[in-house]
Design an enzyme around this catalytic site. Sequence first.
Site, PDB file in Angstrom:
ATOM      1  NE  ARG A 232      -4.131  -1.773   0.070  1.00  0.00           N
ATOM      2  CZ  ARG A 232      -4.224  -2.821  -0.724  1.00  0.00           C
ATOM      3  NH1 ARG A 232      -3.234  -3.081  -1.579  1.00  0.00           N
ATOM      4  NH2 ARG A 232      -5.277  -3.613  -0.684  1.00  0.00           N
ATOM      5  CD  GLU A 261      -2.446   3.434  -5.379  1.00  0.00           C
ATOM      6  OE1 GLU A 261      -3.311   2.712  -5.923  1.00  0.00           O
ATOM      7  OE2 GLU A 261      -1.484   2.974  -4.754  1.00  0.00           O
ATOM      8  CG  HIS A 292      -2.937  -0.655  -6.640  1.00  0.00           C
ATOM      9  ND1 HIS A 292      -3.132   0.062  -5.487  1.00  0.00           N
ATOM     10  CD2 HIS A 292      -3.137  -1.942  -6.285  1.00  0.00           C
ATOM     11  CE1 HIS A 292      -3.454  -0.744  -4.495  1.00  0.00           C
ATOM     12  NE2 HIS A 292      -3.459  -1.986  -4.964  1.00  0.00           N
TER      13      HIS A 292
END
Length: 321
Positions: A232, A261, A292
């Site tokens: 992440r 993001e 991603h």
Amino acid sequence: MPNQDIRILHIDSNHPLLWEQLEQAGFQNEADFTSSKAEIEAKIHNYHGVVIRSRFKIDKAFLDQATNLKFIARVGAGLESIDCEYAEAKNIHLIAAPEGNRNAVGEHALGMLLSVMNKLNRADRLVREGKWIREGNRGYELEGKTVGLIGYGNMGKSFAKKLRGFDVTVLCYDILPNVGDANAKQVTLSELQAQADVLSLHIPWTPETDKMVNDEFINAFAKPFWFINTSRGKNVVTDDLVAALESGKILGAGLDVLEYEKLSFENLFIDTEKPKAFEYLLQAENVLLTPHIAGWTFESHEKLAQTIVDKIVQLRITNCF
């Protein structure tokens, strides 16, 4: 309650087998891919299950309206878009599918590492520009290096398995005890930082991991290292990562995720002015960026859906709802 009375709302599109197999099992499927969160909240009391990816956050307000909800199934590896503690307090079962895309993530992490260490993205660009530069694109071999993995669940284990043929030492650090195996030796964080030539993150985004990779964390490594992040983006302070790239503490980085993001993972930001750190990453020749997609293969698309179906059916078989 018979299966045919169980209504499942799908609020994101997924592989068609998910819908088809739930239908074959007797469940009622309904889809709403366009309504706002408020509009979904207004009718969620009519459903016993929700299947999502990451369109919006399932928070307390949503859950308070979901008076008949028995499960939430996220077609992905993590559950950070759900208020898990509040959902569990309401006896709502939470389903994720890390088994479905762990192989894809492991392969992507390996691909990024080999590309960054061997300067493949830079070399490719230069050849396309008509520049045949061999010495300036000399790379490094993975053999003999020590690879440190932070997080040794589905994704970390998959990456470690891919590394078996490279004659590397693989170390792992995890908050859970006794997760090491034949592919990785579990060590303390300080031991990993003392030995690693490569660092790869395989952790969720939680209050404990938020901004974990910062200046202090990076400088605790004894050696300069290559950095891979397929977990992440918000686990990393991008400004500090850039400073380490500039100083040479981080030799190169493969980043599938970014701090900027949105929670839906569908885009970065709307602002026209990009952060300076992001501008640096865009120009850096020792940085490889992907949007991603580490767990986003054609195969994982199907595997994720199948994993969700299997888990919903298993919950039903064991009379969990």
